[in-house]
Write a protein that holds these residues in place. Structure first.
Motif, PDB file in Angstrom:
ATOM      1  N   THR A   1      31.401  -4.618  -3.998  1.00 14.36           N
ATOM      2  CA  THR A   1      30.382  -3.896  -3.241  1.00 14.36           C
ATOM      3  C   THR A   1      29.637  -4.869  -2.332  1.00 14.36           C
ATOM      4  N   GLN A   2      29.394  -4.416  -1.116  1.00 13.56           N
ATOM      5  CA  GLN A   2      28.635  -5.215  -0.151  1.00 13.56           C
ATOM      6  C   GLN A   2      27.424  -4.387   0.290  1.00 13.56           C
ATOM      7  N   GLY A   3      26.286  -4.641  -0.338  1.00  8.07           N
ATOM      8  CA  GLY A   3      25.107  -3.820  -0.079  1.00  8.07           C
ATOM      9  C   GLY A   3      24.235  -4.380   1.024  1.00  8.07           C
ATOM     10  N   LEU A   4      23.573  -3.479   1.724  1.00  8.15           N
ATOM     11  CA  LEU A   4      22.616  -3.862   2.758  1.00  8.15           C
ATOM     12  C   LEU A   4      21.482  -2.853   2.765  1.00  8.15           C
ATOM     13  N   GLU A   5      20.258  -3.364   2.726  1.00  8.17           N
ATOM     14  CA  GLU A   5      19.090  -2.505   2.901  1.00  8.17           C
ATOM     15  C   GLU A   5      18.116  -3.224   3.819  1.00  8.17           C
ATOM     16  N   ARG A   6      17.630  -2.501   4.834  1.00  8.64           N
ATOM     17  CA  ARG A   6      16.783  -3.126   5.850  1.00  8.64           C
ATOM     18  C   ARG A   6      15.514  -2.309   6.056  1.00  8.64           C
ATOM     19  N   GLN A   7      14.390  -3.006   6.161  1.00 12.49           N
ATOM     20  CA  GLN A   7      13.109  -2.371   6.430  1.00 12.49           C
ATOM     21  C   GLN A   7      12.977  -2.058   7.925  1.00 12.49           C
ATOM     22  N   GLY A   8      12.273  -0.962   8.237  1.00 14.56           N
ATOM     23  CA  GLY A   8      12.117  -0.531   9.617  1.00 14.56           C
ATOM     24  C   GLY A   8      10.764  -0.861  10.209  1.00 14.56           C
ATOM     25  N   SER A   9      10.530  -0.346  11.390  1.00 16.98           N
ATOM     26  CA  SER A   9       9.318  -0.683  12.143  1.00 16.98           C
ATOM     27  C   SER A   9       8.055  -0.098  11.526  1.00 16.98           C
ATOM     28  N   ASP A  10       8.169   0.951  10.705  1.00 10.02           N
ATOM     29  CA  ASP A  10       6.995   1.539  10.051  1.00 10.02           C
ATOM     30  C   ASP A  10       6.762   0.982   8.652  1.00 10.02           C
ATOM     31  N   ALA A  11       7.575   0.036   8.207  1.00  9.43           N
ATOM     32  CA  ALA A  11       7.532  -0.408   6.811  1.00  9.43           C
ATOM     33  C   ALA A  11       6.217  -1.096   6.462  1.00  9.43           C
ATOM     34  N   SER A  12       5.693  -1.945   7.361  1.00  9.39           N
ATOM     35  CA  SER A  12       4.436  -2.651   7.045  1.00  9.39           C
ATOM     36  C   SER A  12       3.303  -1.666   6.841  1.00  9.39           C
ATOM     37  N   ARG A  13       3.170  -0.706   7.757  1.00  6.59           N
ATOM     38  CA  ARG A  13       2.106   0.294   7.636  1.00  6.59           C
ATOM     39  C   ARG A  13       2.288   1.107   6.353  1.00  6.59           C
ATOM     40  N   TRP A  14       3.501   1.322   5.932  1.00  7.31           N
ATOM     41  CA  TRP A  14       3.792   2.148   4.758  1.00  7.31           C
ATOM     42  C   TRP A  14       3.571   1.385   3.451  1.00  7.31           C
ATOM     43  N   SER A  15       3.948   0.112   3.411  1.00 10.25           N
ATOM     44  CA  SER A  15       3.991  -0.623   2.147  1.00 10.25           C
ATOM     45  C   SER A  15       2.896  -1.660   1.975  1.00 10.25           C
ATOM     46  N   LEU A  16       2.225  -2.081   3.048  1.00 13.24           N
ATOM     47  CA  LEU A  16       1.231  -3.149   2.952  1.00 13.24           C
ATOM     48  C   LEU A  16      -0.171  -2.605   3.178  1.00 13.24           C
ATOM     49  N   THR A  17      -1.153  -3.440   2.927  1.00 16.51           N
ATOM     50  CA  THR A  17      -2.556  -3.045   3.087  1.00 16.51           C
ATOM     51  C   THR A  17      -3.288  -4.062   3.961  1.00 16.51           C
ATOM     52  N   GLY A  18      -4.494  -3.678   4.366  1.00 13.44           N
ATOM     53  CA  GLY A  18      -5.341  -4.578   5.124  1.00 13.44           C
ATOM     54  C   GLY A  18      -4.738  -4.961   6.457  1.00 13.44           C
ATOM     55  N   ALA A  19      -4.988  -6.217   6.855  1.00 16.85           N
ATOM     56  CA  ALA A  19      -4.495  -6.697   8.142  1.00 16.85           C
ATOM     57  C   ALA A  19      -2.972  -6.723   8.193  1.00 16.85           C
ATOM     58  N   GLN A  20      -2.345  -6.949   7.048  1.00 15.56           N
ATOM     59  CA  GLN A  20      -0.877  -6.996   7.035  1.00 15.56           C
ATOM     60  C   GLN A  20      -0.263  -5.650   7.414  1.00 15.56           C
ATOM     61  N   ALA A  21      -0.926  -4.550   7.082  1.00 12.07           N
ATOM     62  CA  ALA A  21      -0.403  -3.233   7.420  1.00 12.07           C
ATOM     63  C   ALA A  21      -0.292  -3.052   8.922  1.00 12.07           C
ATOM     64  N   ALA A  22      -1.135  -3.730   9.668  1.00 16.50           N
ATOM     65  CA  ALA A  22      -1.127  -3.604  11.128  1.00 16.50           C
ATOM     66  C   ALA A  22      -0.175  -4.584  11.801  1.00 16.50           C
ATOM     67  N   ASP A  23       0.551  -5.370  11.007  1.00 21.27           N
ATOM     68  CA  ASP A  23       1.474  -6.364  11.562  1.00 21.27           C
ATOM     69  C   ASP A  23       2.911  -5.952  11.229  1.00 21.27           C
ATOM     70  N   PRO A  24       3.569  -5.181  12.102  1.00 21.08           N
ATOM     71  CA  PRO A  24       4.915  -4.701  11.789  1.00 21.08           C
ATOM     72  C   PRO A  24       5.936  -5.824  11.620  1.00 21.08           C
ATOM     73  N   SER A  25       5.677  -7.007  12.175  1.00 23.51           N
ATOM     74  CA  SER A  25       6.672  -8.080  12.108  1.00 23.51           C
ATOM     75  C   SER A  25       6.886  -8.608  10.696  1.00 23.51           C
ATOM     76  N   ILE A  26       5.920  -8.373   9.810  1.00 19.29           N
ATOM     77  CA  ILE A  26       6.069  -8.901   8.443  1.00 19.29           C
ATOM     78  C   ILE A  26       7.271  -8.279   7.749  1.00 19.29           C
ATOM     79  N   LEU A  27       7.423  -6.962   7.869  1.00 18.52           N
ATOM     80  CA  LEU A  27       8.514  -6.289   7.158  1.00 18.52           C
ATOM     81  C   LEU A  27       9.612  -5.778   8.076  1.00 18.52           C
ATOM     82  N   SER A  28       9.346  -5.538   9.331  1.00 19.64           N
ATOM     83  CA  SER A  28      10.379  -4.989  10.214  1.00 19.64           C
ATOM     84  C   SER A  28      11.574  -5.939  10.283  1.00 19.64           C
ATOM     85  N   GLY A  29      12.730  -5.423   9.955  1.00 25.19           N
ATOM     86  CA  GLY A  29      13.945  -6.224   9.976  1.00 25.19           C
ATOM     87  C   GLY A  29      14.199  -7.005   8.705  1.00 25.19           C
ATOM     88  N   LEU A  30      13.248  -6.988   7.744  1.00 19.96           N
ATOM     89  CA  LEU A  30      13.482  -7.662   6.465  1.00 19.96           C
ATOM     90  C   LEU A  30      14.707  -7.037   5.813  1.00 19.96           C
TER      91      LEU A  30
END
Length: 834
Positions: free
Chosen positions: A419-448
């Protein structure tokens, strides 16, 4: 290419039907004038009927015990579903069989994520893993299919399906603790015969089948069958502007029989099936409050995303699942290629028969999924393609004597799954999963991105046997033994990269509040290499007594097992932030099974009534648990202390004349966790801050935002997921001789239906994933004669709204997604045989 093949098959089938029509009077009918549907013991069409005298009822031949015998003489609970019953009721693959067999449960969100249980037992609900065995064995012409996903093919030229309930380890090559599905296809014949079938219906439904068989010489015969099924999807995606969850299947089977003498036959078989559907997605069902902070739950998160992007105004297209709308934005694919080849040798040696089955099977799974179940870009890709090769060899000897019958077998099995698995976070992931200032920074999770590489090597060998000794003409004792060895070796590696392509490490644990800590809270790198082996010994004993010529009572005790498992999808972490290697392996299940039953025929065999009662207790039940760590694994395999399934099953059929047939099957199943103290928590008890590990805190009330969440839940006493307490199926057919357009035959009217009570669609029963009970009714009416059958049908005739499956979206935001069952469908079928 796929469409070209389908069009060619449809055209060939149609031309065959047109050619056949004027010559129908020359045909030898193979369509039995009886009610289609599922029947219990003794009601399927005989593989080789011993008695066609309707005044004495049907004599059904089965091979459930690896020899031909009447179903009513088999002292175990078995349902027989005829090939023509499968066709006329539209149940064209394994996933549809529960409509005909009440104690069978099949759940699927896509071919890979398919589970088959009998009496609520078989595989743990809600976990996709290659590291454990199936509790329900699926066999096609004696060949074991190791993964349910590799058995989701359309039924192709099937003679009958036998559903065996309860452990079958002393009769079948691979150990099966919950039961077995034994599928028999039509075999090559030394008399020329053929059939063609064409079905058209609403939702752009098209199905074509054709089969031809005959001699190539005095000692060689061949048979080839092909089928195609396509149907428009049942959910409309407003994002991609197309229907999803469609059907798009092609299947081919060829067989070559070499029979140099009456005592020796060699059958070579090959099959290939391709499913290439635009599938599989879900619709919004509801929001159920969790213990997560209110601002971190679904509705509040959607509002925050909209507020951060003026003019976006995201909303699901409908909050009514029966509107059949979705807006999922990730690409979908459910490519499934299944095939294989086998050689079966049967050699009559004196009073016994030696059988050898050599088989190779493959499975190639190419998926694309939307794992956030929404039109938001939270998880932008979730794909886990797999490739499987399996090899099996079985030697079996059957002896039949006046007092003693026995079967002894040797089985070997080898499997590899990559099995070759792949899961990637999208452009809304930071706002969805993080809090505070990090939630407003999509680069933290986008493309992870988490890239998972894994393989499983599995080897198994078994020596098994069962004897049947007649103490008297009426009393028989049947002991059985099994010695089994299993070895499993796995590998799992998760590599995590940022959107910029940088590989991250989470050891030692990063400082709280950093971007790396946020990334490690979503995906953590991990490498494990689990390995384990185990010998197991099991046995069973059956005592049966023939009270009268058509009355058989029996009692069975089985000490069975399901072999060890390994965790293939990652492990929980220790306090040192490293994988907990003690969770690498899972203990075998220990099964104690008790069953009593009675099989009867009366009214000159015009009526059949069979009743069974069972109790199955399993210690160290292999189930899904969690480790209370969000960023590592959502769940892994471990042992629940004890599970129990108990119930009563009844099958009834009546055929007062050749003008009318009716059947009814019913099951009561009470399947529950007797003790499961470390279970995953349902969503209403999840999402908040975990209580202290030292036990100094108490978890908060269910579904109250901001409450403390337990690290695990004790669900002892609760019902097992996926199983209804009450299930019922029925059918009837009335026919009358008639003459239509100068053709003699029968006009007939048939009905069949099924009911199941409510059940839960989550590994740990949740108030949000309760599926209400429902009843479905189907009708058909047609005209048949010598070698032809033309009928119209309507399924789910009353357009009942019901749910096939509910799923909890990841992240404990309260989002519940699911798929509605098929709405009313209708169409017509024409069949010819010669």
């Amino acid at each position: 290419m796929h469409s070209f093949v389908r069009c060619g098959l449809l055209a060939a089938t149609s031309l065959g039907a047109l050619w056949a029509a004027p010559a129908f009077a020359q045909f030898t009918s193979t369509i039995a004038p009886v009610a289609a549907g599922a029947e219990g013991d003794g009601t399927g069409q005989a593989a080789q009927a011993e008695d066609e005298n309707l005044s004495r009822g049907d004599v059904i031949i089965v091979t459930a015990r690896r020899r031909q015998e009447t179903a009513q003489a088999v002292p175990l609970a078995i349902s027989v579903i005829r090939g023509d019953s499968i066709e006329s009721t539209g149940n064209f693959n394994v996933t549809k069989l529960p409509q005909l067999a009440p104690t069978l449960q099949v759940y699927t969100s896509n071919p890979r994520n398919t589970s088959v249980n009998i009496r609520g037992l078989g595989v743990p609900f809600g976990l996709t893993s290659d590291g454990f065995e199936q509790g329900v064995g699926i066999y096609v012409d004696d060949v074991y299919n190791s993964r349910v996903a590799a058995a989701t093919f359309d039924f192709l030229d099937v003679q009958q399906v036998e559903v065996l309930r309860g452990p079958q380890g002393t009769l079948y090559g691979k150990n099966t603790t919950a039961g077995a599905i034994n599928i028999t296809t039509n075999q090559p014949t030394f008399e020329f015969e053929g059939r063609a079938e064409l079905t058209l219906g609403n939702l752009d439904y098209k199905q074509a089948k054709a089969a031809i068989s005959g001699p190539l010489s005095d000692t060689v015969a061949a048979r080839i069958a092909i089928a195609s099924t396509s149907r428009r999807g049942t959910i409309y995606n407003v994002t991609t502007k197309r229907w999803i969850n469609e059907q798009d299947n092609i299947g081919l089977r060829g067989q070559l029989l070499f029979k140099p003498s009456e005592d020796l036959s060699i059958t070579l078989s090959g099959d290939y099936s391709r499913q290439d559907a635009y599938c599989c997605g879900t619709s919004f069902v509801r929001v159920g409050p969790t213990q997560r902070a209110l601002s971190r739950q679904y509705d509040a998160l959607v509002a925050a995303i909209n507020a951060a992007t003026p003019g976006r105004n995201y909303a699901v297209p409908s909050r009514n699942v029966y509107d059949r709308l979705t807006d999922i934005d990730a690409p979908l694919q459910a490519g499934n290629i299944i095939g294989g080849a086998s050689a079966r040798v049967k050699w009559n040696v004196g009073a016994g028969t030696f059988t050898s089955i050599t088989a190779w099977r493959f499975w190639d799974w190419k998926p694309q999924n939307d794992r956030d179940f929404s039109g938001l870009s939270i998880v932008s890709a979730s794909n886990n393609p797999s490739q499987q090769d399996q090899y099996s060899q079985e030697f079996r000897y059957n002896y039949e004597g006046d007092k003693l019958d026995f079967v002894v077998g040797l089985f070997g099995f080898k499997q590899r799954i990559d099995t070759q698995g792949l899961e990637r976070q999208g452009s809304d992931a930071s706002r969805w999963s993080l809090t505070g200032a990090q939630a407003a920074d999509p680069s933290i999770l986008s493309g992870l991105t988490a890239n998972n590489t894994q393989y499983l090597k599995s080897d198994s060998a078994a020596l098994y046997g069962q004897a049947s000794y007649k103490l008297t003409d009426a009393l028989t004792i049947q002991p059985g033994l099994r010695l089994n060895y299993d070895k499993k070796e796995g590998f799992y590696q998760r590599v995590v990269t940022t959107g910029a392509g940088t590989v991250i490490s989470c050891t030692p644990a990063p400082a709280a509040g950093t971007a790396l800590a946020a990334q490690c809270g979503v995906y953590q790198p991990q490498t494990t290499s689990p390995k384990a082996s185990k010998w197991n010994f099991s046995y069973d004993i059956n005592v049966n007594y023939k009270v009268a010529p058509d009355v058989l009572v029996y009692a069975t005790y089985a000490k069975s097992f399901k072999t060890l498992g390994i965790n293939q999808n990652g492990l929980p972490l220790t306090t040192a932030n490293v994988p907990d290697l003690t969770a690498s392996t899972v203990k075998p299940e220990s099964v104690n099974h008790f069953e009593v039953g009675i099989k009867t025929q009366f009214w000159d065999r015009r009526a059949t009534f069979n009743l069974s009662a069972f109790l199955t207790e399993i210690r160290d039940f292999q189930a899904t648990v969690n480790g209370g760590q969000f960023g590592t694994v959502r769940g892994y395999l471990a042992n629940a202390e004890k599970v129990r399934s108990a119930g009563i099953e009844a099958d009834f059929k009546i055929r007062p004349s050749d003008r009318f047939t009716a059947y009814a099957n019913a099951a009561y199943t009470d399947a529950k966790y007797v003790k499961f103290s470390n279970a995953p928590c349902p969503p209403e008890l999840s999402g908040g801050t975990f209580v202290a590990a030292d036990g100094s805190q108490t978890s908060g009330p269910a579904g109250v935002p901001g409450s403390l969440s337990p690290r695990s839940c004790n669900i002892s006493g609760q019902q097992l997921p996926g199983v209804s307490k009450f299930a019922f199926s029925y059918g009837a057919e009335l026919n009358q001789p008639a003459n239509l357009l100068g053709k003699e035959g029968q006009v007939y009217l048939g009905v069949d239906g099924n009911y199941r009570s409510d059940w839960n669609s989550n590994a740990s029963p949740s108030i949000y994933t309760k599926v209400e009970g429902y009843a479905l009714t189907n009708f058909r009416a047609g005209f048949r004669g010598d070698g032809f059958d033309v009928f119209g049908w309507v399924r789910n005739a009353f357009d009942v709204e019901y749910i096939d499956l509910l799923q909890v979206a990841p992240g404990n935001t309260g989002l519940i997604a699911g798929t509605a069952g098929d709405q009313r469908t209708w169409g017509g079928t024409i069949k010819f045989s010669f």
